[in-house]
Design an enzyme around this catalytic site. Structure first.
Site, PDB file in Angstrom:
ATOM      1  CB  CYS A   2     -18.168 -31.049  18.076  1.00 58.49           C
ATOM      2  SG  CYS A   2     -18.611 -29.355  18.359  1.00 58.49           S
ATOM      3  NE  ARG A  27     -13.887 -35.362  19.877  1.00 62.29           N
ATOM      4  CZ  ARG A  27     -12.882 -35.478  19.016  1.00 62.29           C
ATOM      5  NH1 ARG A  27     -12.071 -36.491  19.120  1.00 62.29           N
ATOM      6  NH2 ARG A  27     -12.689 -34.597  18.069  1.00 62.29           N
ATOM      7  CD1 TRP A  75     -16.231 -27.746  24.620  1.00 57.84           C
ATOM      8  CD2 TRP A  75     -15.659 -26.264  23.027  1.00 57.84           C
ATOM      9  NE1 TRP A  75     -15.324 -26.861  25.152  1.00 57.84           N
ATOM     10  CE2 TRP A  75     -14.965 -25.948  24.211  1.00 57.84           C
ATOM     11  CE3 TRP A  75     -15.462 -25.468  21.909  1.00 57.84           C
ATOM     12  CZ2 TRP A  75     -14.078 -24.878  24.297  1.00 57.84           C
ATOM     13  CZ3 TRP A  75     -14.586 -24.397  21.992  1.00 57.84           C
ATOM     14  CH2 TRP A  75     -13.910 -24.112  23.184  1.00 57.84           C
ATOM     15  CG  ASN A 101     -15.846 -31.466  15.196  1.00 61.39           C
ATOM     16  OD1 ASN A 101     -15.618 -30.311  15.556  1.00 61.39           O
ATOM     17  ND2 ASN A 101     -15.005 -32.455  15.431  1.00 61.39           N
ATOM     18  N   GLY A 102     -16.735 -28.448  13.729  1.00 58.38           N
ATOM     19  CA  GLY A 102     -15.930 -27.493  12.964  1.00 58.38           C
ATOM     20  C   GLY A 102     -16.604 -26.139  12.943  1.00 58.38           C
ATOM     21  CD  GLU A 487       2.067 -30.232  31.240  1.00 61.68           C
ATOM     22  OE1 GLU A 487       1.836 -29.226  30.557  1.00 61.68           O
ATOM     23  OE2 GLU A 487       1.289 -31.203  31.284  1.00 61.68           O
ATOM     24  CE  LYS A 491      -1.602 -31.230  32.785  1.00 62.44           C
ATOM     25  NZ  LYS A 491      -1.500 -31.403  31.508  1.00 62.44           N
ATOM     26  CD  GLU A 494      -4.840 -28.826  31.452  1.00 63.58           C
ATOM     27  OE1 GLU A 494      -5.003 -28.866  30.232  1.00 63.58           O
ATOM     28  OE2 GLU A 494      -4.104 -29.635  32.056  1.00 63.58           O
ATOM     29  CG  HIS A 510      12.801  -9.784  37.623  1.00 64.05           C
ATOM     30  ND1 HIS A 510      13.560  -8.646  37.828  1.00 64.05           N
ATOM     31  CD2 HIS A 510      13.681 -10.799  37.463  1.00 64.05           C
ATOM     32  CE1 HIS A 510      14.843  -8.963  37.765  1.00 64.05           C
ATOM     33  NE2 HIS A 510      14.939 -10.269  37.554  1.00 64.05           N
ATOM     34  CE  LYS A 609      -6.591 -35.962  25.854  1.00 65.48           C
ATOM     35  NZ  LYS A 609      -5.582 -35.579  26.861  1.00 65.48           N
TER      36      LYS A 609
END
Ligand code: G6P
Length: 614
Positions: A2, A27, A75, A101-102, A487, A491, A494, A510, A609
């Site tokens: 948010c 965000r 969000w 926000n929260g 990583e 990427k 995402e 394995h 974000k």
């Protein structure tokens, strides 16, 4: 997550609020809204599901006049993304509007209490409970809005950053925060509210970071007032933002992510500036110099982080154990905080976070702190909650990172960890002088090698187009490059929504090996270091099953090159610093695959974000 924007002053609020919402789009959000108080004494709320552009279209035939307003990108947490659940929310009488926000954790019991008092709820959100509670408290105790917000918040359990306005009070904007980020921009007789500096920076560089449990009253042409929930008066501390507008604009690049990938040499220069002294062959980090005994006496280092920052932390483990001989545990913050971990007072926790606002990382810090551990922060955003919650630390100074997929934040985090490790290792005597000098020199010049890799842009772009068909990718690496494999895979998933997994190369047999066929792209990170022959065998195992091999190798490589379908060559470097090079082509690969698939690279679906809820 948010985003919050607010304005009070002489200017038209709407354009400032909308521009601010655009600046916060990075965000991550799924609906947007605005509340405006006009000079006819009307309080209007306009809100829509979807992007800020939708909101602008929706408002095009509405009365958006007024010099005071609040705006929000939501969000979704409580209730699906919808017009009704979007913020701002009205109170029952429609006299008060609020953005939040929260998460209000005790919202159900508060809601029931208010329902019993006759309050009717329109949305499924926890936020609506808060605005109704403020109205209830205000009426019940005949309080000003400022006092009512303070009193209502003392009944709230959870996290919040809020902005509140009231119809009968057209000169006052109230804000408050606990846990979620909130900044106030101080202009000439005017105030701006933002979840971060991006909606504020073009108007003023004077800001006040609102502290936890603080309630702020802003009035045009008057000094702001701050009180905390225990009713103590707080003197606002105005600080100057070290940031300029160009840093949050695309600067000719089609996407922020591409800009940020290409900014990495510069970001690393800024990160090492004044710290890595190439001519003296020395690293100076004040956080380490001032607290070297905490590291000298550390029983253990705990690294806590989320997402990409956690991957940087995994590289940190390899670095610390190799060069400082201190045992290290790295754990995602959300697991660490809830598993009753063993923490000793002589542990050092390193908390890594780009935004400095990640709720789980913050909670992990609080837990470690409560057991007496020393907390060292590695953050990008100056003045962020995590930066302030730590005992000391080192900023990465990567500059604002807007693309949701983290790039320059990662490389600068790895660089900070390397600087810390080399500096501590020399102090402890675990890194000898000649080795130290070699490491410092390589680190100082690594940015030039990144430039060489960035110059491969065209070939990586054309190679990426080949792989838009893929449904899955496997990334393999060993040692320092095992976290890089994870990583690289992160990427890709995402921003292209292709499923990808990063594995330690030898672990492939394995399980993941069962997935390999002629369709499956396997990215192998195989620069020429001690484990080269081992990884060569892993590549042969893939080849034997007809997997399509994309390899990242050291310039001049012949053996792995001969087995690969596509090869990206990187310059030679020292193994422990190789992640700073090997990650670059992987960032570029995922960027170009996502672009070729027509994805929204900077704002991928469902992602945020800055994750300010757990
Ligand atoms: C979100 C972001 C990631 C980031 C993670 C941790 O998931 O989308 O890019 O790595 O949060 O964030 P932090 O700000 O703590 O590094």
């Amino acid at each position: 997550m948010c985003g919050i924007v607010g304005y009070i002053g002489d200017k038209d609020a709407f354009p400032i609020l909308i521009k601010g919402l655009h600046r916060l789009e990075y965000r991550g959000y799924d609906s947007a809204g605005v509340a405006l108080l006009n000079n006819k004494g009307e309080l209007h709320i306009f809100k829509t599901k979807g992007k800020v552009n939708n909101l602008e279209k929706y408002c095009s035939d509405k009365d958006v006049s007024g010099n005071i307003g609040i705006a929000h990108t939501r969000w979704a947490t409580h209730g699906e993304p919808s017009d009704i659940n979007a913020h701002p929310h009205y109170s029952q009488s429609k006299d008060i509007a609020l953005i939040h926000n929260g998460i209000i954790e005790n919202y159900l019991s508060l809601k029931q209490f208010l329902k019993d008092k006759g309050y009717i709820f329109k949305s499924e959100t926890d936020t609506e409970v808060l605005v109704q509670l403020i109205e209830y408290v205000k009426k019940e105790h005949k309080l000003s809005l400022y006092d009512a917000v303070q009193r209502a918040l003392s009944q709230v359990i959870g996290a919040y950053a809020i902005g509140v306005i009231e119809r009968q009070n057209p000169n006052v904007l109230i804000a408050a925060r606990k846990g979620s980020p909130l900044i106030i921009g101080v202009g000439e007789g005017e105030y701006f509210l933002g979840s971060d500096a991006s909606p504020i920076i073009e108007y003023t560089n004077k800001v006040v970071y609102v502290g936890d449990e603080e309630v702020v009253r802003m009035e045009k042409d008057r000094e702001m007032e701050i009180r905390n929930l225990s009713d103590s008066v707080i003197v606002p501390e105005i600080t100057e933002l070290q940031m300029d507008l160009s840093e949050i604009e695309k600067g000719g690049y089609p996407h922020f992510m591409l800009k940020e990938i290409f900014e990495q040499p510069r970001a690393l220069s800024l990160c090492m500036n004044g710290r890595v002294h190439e001519e003296l062959k020395e690293i100076k980090l004040s956080g380490i110099i001032d607290h070297i005994d905490r590291f000298r006496n550390a029983r253990r280092i705990l690294i806590s982080a989320c997402g990409t920052s956690w991957h940087a932390g995994l590289i940190g483990k390899y670095l610390f154990e190799q060069f400082c001989r201190i045992p290290v545990e790295v754990e995602v913050a959300s697991e660490f905080r809830y598993r009753n971990p063993v923490i000793f007072p002589n542990d050092v926790m390193i908390a890594i976070s780009q935004s400095g606002e990640t709720a789980d990382t913050l909670a992990a810090i609080e837990l470690a702190k409560s057991k007496g551990a020393f907390i060292y922060g590695v953050c990008n955003v100056v003045g962020s909650s995590i930066a302030r919650a730590t005992d000391t630390g080192t900023y990465t100074h990567a500059g604002p990172e807007i693309g949701v997929a983290s790039t320059k934040a990662f490389t600068t985090q790895v660089a900070v960890l390397a600087m810390m490790v080399f500096a501590i290792g020399r102090e402890l005597g675990t890194v000898k002088q000649d080795e130290y000098e070699k490491l410092v020199t390589e680190l100082a010049f690594i940015k030039n090698k990144i430039e060489e890799i960035l110059a491969l842009k065209d070939s990586i772009e054309s190679m990426s187009k080949v792989f838009t068909y893929a449904k899955n990718f496997i990334y393999l690496g060993r040692g320092f490059n095992y976290p890089v494999a994870m990583e690289g895979a992160l990427k890709l998933k995402e921003i292209s929504y292709i499923h990808a997994e990063g594995y330690p190369a030898a672990e492939m047999k394995h399980g993941p090996i069962a997935l390999i066929d002629e369709e499956m792209p396997i990215v192998v990170i195989a620069p020429k270091f001690a484990m080269y022959d081992k990884i060569l065998s892993n590549v042969q195992e893939v080849k034997a099953r007809n997997g399509r091999i994309i390899s990242i190798v050291t310039k001049g490589d012949t053996q792995i090159k001969a087995l690969s379908d596509f090869v990206i060559e990187i310059p030679e470097t020292i193994e422990c610093l190789s992640p700073l090079l090997t990650i670059i082509p992987l960032q570029m690969l995922s960027y170009y695959v996502a672009v070729a698939k027509g994805r929204n690279v900077d704002q991928p679906r469902n992602l945020a974000k800055s994750v300010t809820v757990e």
